[in-house]
Design an enzyme around this catalytic site. Structure first.
Site, PDB file in Angstrom:
ATOM      1  N   HIS A 355     -16.336  -0.821   6.447  1.00 15.03           N
ATOM      2  CA  HIS A 355     -14.728  -0.874   7.051  1.00 15.03           C
ATOM      3  C   HIS A 355     -14.020  -0.996   5.458  1.00 15.03           C
ATOM      4  O   HIS A 355     -14.727  -1.689   5.427  1.00 15.03           O
ATOM      5  CB  HIS A 355     -15.298  -1.960   7.973  1.00 15.03           C
ATOM      6  N   ALA A 356     -13.142  -0.215   5.713  1.00 21.24           N
ATOM      7  CA  ALA A 356     -12.383  -0.040   4.561  1.00 21.24           C
ATOM      8  C   ALA A 356     -11.254  -1.779   4.241  1.00 21.24           C
ATOM      9  O   ALA A 356     -11.663  -2.864   5.378  1.00 21.24           O
ATOM     10  CB  ALA A 356     -10.789   0.678   4.853  1.00 21.24           C
ATOM     11  N   HIS A 385      -3.142   1.956   3.365  1.00 23.43           N
ATOM     12  CA  HIS A 385      -2.539   0.099   3.737  1.00 23.43           C
ATOM     13  C   HIS A 385      -3.559  -0.396   2.911  1.00 23.43           C
ATOM     14  O   HIS A 385      -2.476  -1.499   2.396  1.00 23.43           O
ATOM     15  CB  HIS A 385      -3.465   0.521   5.325  1.00 23.43           C
ATOM     16  N   GLU A 386      -4.832  -0.448   1.878  1.00 25.58           N
ATOM     17  CA  GLU A 386      -4.880  -0.953   1.489  1.00 25.58           C
ATOM     18  C   GLU A 386      -4.711  -1.703  -0.018  1.00 25.58           C
ATOM     19  O   GLU A 386      -4.442  -2.680  -0.634  1.00 25.58           O
ATOM     20  CB  GLU A 386      -6.641  -1.073   1.240  1.00 25.58           C
ATOM     21  N   HIS A 389      -2.514  -4.229   0.778  1.00 22.60           N
ATOM     22  CA  HIS A 389      -2.751  -5.487  -0.131  1.00 22.60           C
ATOM     23  C   HIS A 389      -2.874  -6.354  -1.040  1.00 22.60           C
ATOM     24  O   HIS A 389      -2.275  -6.874  -1.732  1.00 22.60           O
ATOM     25  CB  HIS A 389      -4.413  -5.395   1.239  1.00 22.60           C
ATOM     26  N   GLU A 413      -1.012  -6.651   6.872  1.00 24.10           N
ATOM     27  CA  GLU A 413      -1.073  -5.945   7.187  1.00 24.10           C
ATOM     28  C   GLU A 413      -0.262  -4.685   7.753  1.00 24.10           C
ATOM     29  O   GLU A 413      -0.326  -3.478   7.845  1.00 24.10           O
ATOM     30  CB  GLU A 413      -2.208  -5.964   8.995  1.00 24.10           C
ATOM     31  N   HIS A 513     -14.290  -6.358  13.638  1.00 25.13           N
ATOM     32  CA  HIS A 513     -13.984  -7.341  13.233  1.00 25.13           C
ATOM     33  C   HIS A 513     -14.188  -8.777  14.042  1.00 25.13           C
ATOM     34  O   HIS A 513     -14.019  -9.896  13.923  1.00 25.13           O
ATOM     35  CB  HIS A 513     -11.884  -7.857  13.608  1.00 25.13           C
ATOM     36  N   TYR A 523      -2.976  -6.976  13.288  1.00 29.00           N
ATOM     37  CA  TYR A 523      -1.961  -5.537  13.407  1.00 29.00           C
ATOM     38  C   TYR A 523      -2.072  -5.108  14.444  1.00 29.00           C
ATOM     39  O   TYR A 523      -0.984  -4.521  14.266  1.00 29.00           O
ATOM     40  CB  TYR A 523      -4.188  -5.073  13.449  1.00 29.00           C
TER      41      TYR A 523
HETATM   42  O1  X8Z Z   1      -9.394  -2.999   9.996  1.00 31.63           O
HETATM   43  C1  X8Z Z   1      -7.688  -2.409   9.893  1.00 31.63           C
HETATM   44  C2  X8Z Z   1      -7.790  -1.974   7.953  1.00 31.63           C
HETATM   45  C3  X8Z Z   1      -8.822  -3.142   6.642  1.00 31.63           C
HETATM   46  S1  X8Z Z   1      -7.615  -4.904   6.988  1.00 31.63           S
HETATM   47  C4  X8Z Z   1      -8.761  -0.180   7.745  1.00 31.63           C
HETATM   48  N1  X8Z Z   1      -7.153  -1.990  10.606  1.00 31.63           N
HETATM   49  C5  X8Z Z   1      -7.982  -2.103  11.592  1.00 31.63           C
HETATM   50  C6  X8Z Z   1      -8.301  -1.299  12.004  1.00 31.63           C
HETATM   51  O2  X8Z Z   1      -9.210  -0.728  11.683  1.00 31.63           O
HETATM   52  O3  X8Z Z   1      -9.281  -1.819  13.544  1.00 31.63           O
HETATM   53  C7  X8Z Z   1      -5.985  -1.153  10.427  1.00 31.63           C
HETATM   54  C8  X8Z Z   1      -5.641  -0.853  11.912  1.00 31.63           C
HETATM   55  C9  X8Z Z   1      -6.129  -1.292  12.689  1.00 31.63           C
HETATM   56 ZN    ZN Z   2      -5.947  -4.674   6.397  1.00 36.82          ZN
END
Ligand code: X8Z
Ligand code: ZN
Length: 614
Positions: A355-356, A385-386, A389, A413, A513, A523
């Site tokens: 997960h990024a 996105h990254e 940050h 975010e 998460h 988000y």
């Molecule tokens: O978790 C993230 C990012 C890292 S902060 C990749 N996002 C959420 C997800 O993947 O569920 C970005 C969009 C929503």
């Molecule tokens: Zn993020």
């Protein structure tokens, strides 16, 4: 990453062992000392300076331990990360408790009040001040992270697939049976998390209560410079603004999926089976674009994934291209260590958390991203996105320790996503990825594909923490963990599980998460804020065309104003930061509605005569 730190915009803070010991000692001393006079502002300032210094002896240990665990999951790295996080939690809880003695300060300066409050909110997952329970909670959190990161599903033939492979099936396969198997398969990873999560919630709640919050959810809602109940009302207000747009997208998508899969699989007036939407969590539907595209005009002008592949973009080239956007706005290039220390692709020989995430290991310049990049449009967008940050982290790195964060977590975010909204056809032509701009007639397809990503996400962004808030408040009990999850999924998203679920399942745990301890409402906020940022940045760049065609690439004017907001960090209440960029002091969904206006009108036409809703 963070967790105990912040999971995605990581700011691991390392703690000196002397910290917790000193903190606890001073509490003990106060208890048996003769009656002391009320603390002074000067004492509070000295206490805060010391607390910041201790906390900012940073993360070298906790951050590095968390990094190594996430990029090399083994029993030992999990133990080491848990231990580092235990030390962090112990210090932060001791300092937050100690800060209570300044609660009744007479005439405190605004900055002292703000920092004392931030100190109490410094942990996402506080533990009670009890050594055993702190260790237990840190261990559980680290274990949940490992379980998610190393999860995989093996079918009856012994063929095993990880989340990346199962997600690929969800994105590209159109056979409902295969989709269902991949969907259910990934959810075999999470039932084992259920007892751990129950204990985690109890310990996290006890920690939050000790700090004076009713429960951990109330603590999370207290991070927005407003009353926590007002914050809950605020997200509902924003949802009410965008819900009509979501409902019409849902209506169109359901109708087209029914044409494809048949009325018995996708039924009028009923939720859509969650396995058919192109994504493991039905949070981004852009992978099924061609199934719902305007009839006879499936071409959105270009397909970015194919372009990246055709032009031989590898992971590094994709990241360098993302960096190039930020430097075109006037930001300094990333440090050389970013390129040496980041994980851009999935290692072949070990388990990692794919997960990024973006990290700032020393809170100054040790910026990194951790991803398992594939040459796809989705990953190209996630890279922006990254990097958002990372550029944010560097912009505020001269603030004092407690201000080393975004104005609110939605801002962190939203920044990279706002930049990615400028990845328009005009921009792609400019950097040579696309040969020529598609005709104006392709705009509808472009916007529909964007809506399948950004609009489809909104209810999911809202409901994940509606679920956790309910769990932490006790409104959702362990006996109804899964049923409550599906009630929210159905009510907000209008999706249903493709097969019956029960309390033997723990489907919330199959979303990064939840085991990863990252709050999710950020988000939802970001999905709204990014359009607000984009609209203002476009005005600053002098682009007065339609929002979906605007790119701020190369605008130093826009970059300068963006940097003004970013460099404030968390030093001011978020409305001040928002005002610095947009002139507005409220989060406002009119920008996302403006952006999608053309496709919204088209959806109305498509839905004429259809029964919408579920
Ligand atoms: O978790 C993230 C990012 C890292 S902060 C990749 N996002 C959420 C997800 O993947 O569920 C970005 C969009 C929503
Ligand atoms: Zn993020």
């Amino acid at each position: 990453m963070t967790g105990l730190l912040h999971a995605t915009a990581a700011r691991p803070r390392v703690l000196r062992l002397a910290g917790p010991v000193l903190g606890l000692l001073s509490i003990a001393f106060a208890a048996c000392a003769p009656q002391q006079s009320a603390p002074t502002v000067a004492e509070a300032e000295a206490f805060l300076d010391d607390a910041e210094a201790q906390l900012s002896k940073v993360s070298e240990a906790a951050g590095r331990a968390a990094w190594v665990q996430a990029t090399y999951i083994t029993y030992d790295t999990e133990v080491l990360a848990a231990e580092a996080s235990r030390q962090h939690t112990e210090l932060a809880v001791a300092l937050a408790n100690e800060a209570k003695r300044f609660d009744a300060l007479v005439d405190p300066p605004t900055e002292v009040v703000r920092k004392l409050r931030l100190l109490k909110l410094a942990l996402t997952l506080p533990a009670p001040s009890n050594a055993e329970q702190t260790a237990e909670l840190s261990q559980i959190a680290a274990q949940l992270t490992s379980m998610y990161g190393s999860g995989s599903y093996c079918d009856e033939g012994g063929d095993c697939r990880d989340l990346g492979q199962l997600s690929r099936t969800l994105a590209t396969n159109r056979d409902p049976q295969a989709l269902e198997e991949a969907w259910v398969g990934w959810r075999t990873v999470s039932p084992a998390m259920r007892p751990l999560y129950q204990r985690y919630a109890a310990l996290g709640n006890a920690g939050a209560q000790e700090l004076g919050f009713p429960d951990l959810g109330a603590m999370w809602r207290s991070m927005y410079d407003m009353d926590p109940d007002d914050f809950a009302a605020e997200v509902d207000r924003l949802w009410d603004q965008v819900r009509p747009l979501y409902d019409k997208l849902h209506c169109h998508v359901r109708a087209r999926l029914a044409e494809r899969y048949g009325d018995d699989v996708v039924t009028d007036g009923k939720p859509i089976p969650a396995s058919l939407l192109g994504n493991m969590w039905s949070q981004d539907w852009s992978n099924i674009y061609e199934l719902v595209a305007p009839a006879g005009d499936a071409d959105a002008g270009y397909d970015l994934s194919s372009l990246l592949e055709a032009k031989g973009y590898d992971a590094e080239k994709m990241v360098r291209t993302g960096e190039g956007f930020f430097t075109s706005l006037g930001f300094e290039p990333l440090p050389e260590t970013f390129w040496q220390r980041s994980q851009l692709t999935k290692p072949r020989d070990r388990d990692v958390v794919c997960h990024a995430s973006a990290w700032d290991v020393d809170n100054v310049e040790d910026l990194r991203i951790k991803m398992c990049i594939e040459p796809t449009a989705e990953d190209f967008s996630t890279i922006h996105h990254e990097l958002g940050h990372n550029f944010y982290q560097r912009a505020y790195n001269e603030q004092s320790f407690l201000y080393l964060d975004s104005a609110n977590d939605g801002f962190h975010e939203a920044v990279g996503d706002a930049i990615a909204l400028s990845v328009t056809p005009k921009y792609l032509v400019g950097i040579g990825l696309l040969d020529q701009e598609p005709a104006l007639s392709a705009d509808l397809g472009f916007l529909l594909r964007m809506a399948l990503d950004k609009v489809a996400f909104l209810p999911f962004g809202l409901l994940v923490d509606k679920w956790r808030w309910g769990v932490f408040s006790g409104e959702i009990t362990p006996e109804t963990y899964n049923a409550a999850w599906w009630e929210l999924r159905e009510s907000y998203q209008g999706v249903a599980p493709p097969v019956a679920r029960s309390e033997d399942d723990f489907d919330p745990g199959a979303k990064y998460h939840v085991p990863g301890s990252t709050p999710y409402m950020r988000y939802f906020l970001a999905a709204i804020l990014q359009f607000q940022f984009h609209r203002s940045l476009c005005a600053l760049a002098g682009d007065d065309g339609p929002l979906h065609r605007c790119s701020i690439y190369g605008s130093e004017e826009a970059g300068k104003r963006l940097d003004e907001m970013l460099s404030m960090g968390l030093s001011r209440p978020w409305p001040d930061a928002l005002e610095a960029l947009t002139g507005q002091r409220q989060m406002d969904a009119t920008a996302i509605l403006d952006y999608f206006e053309p496709v919204s009108a088209w959806l109305d036409e498509q839905n004429a005569g259809r029964t919408c809703g579920w």
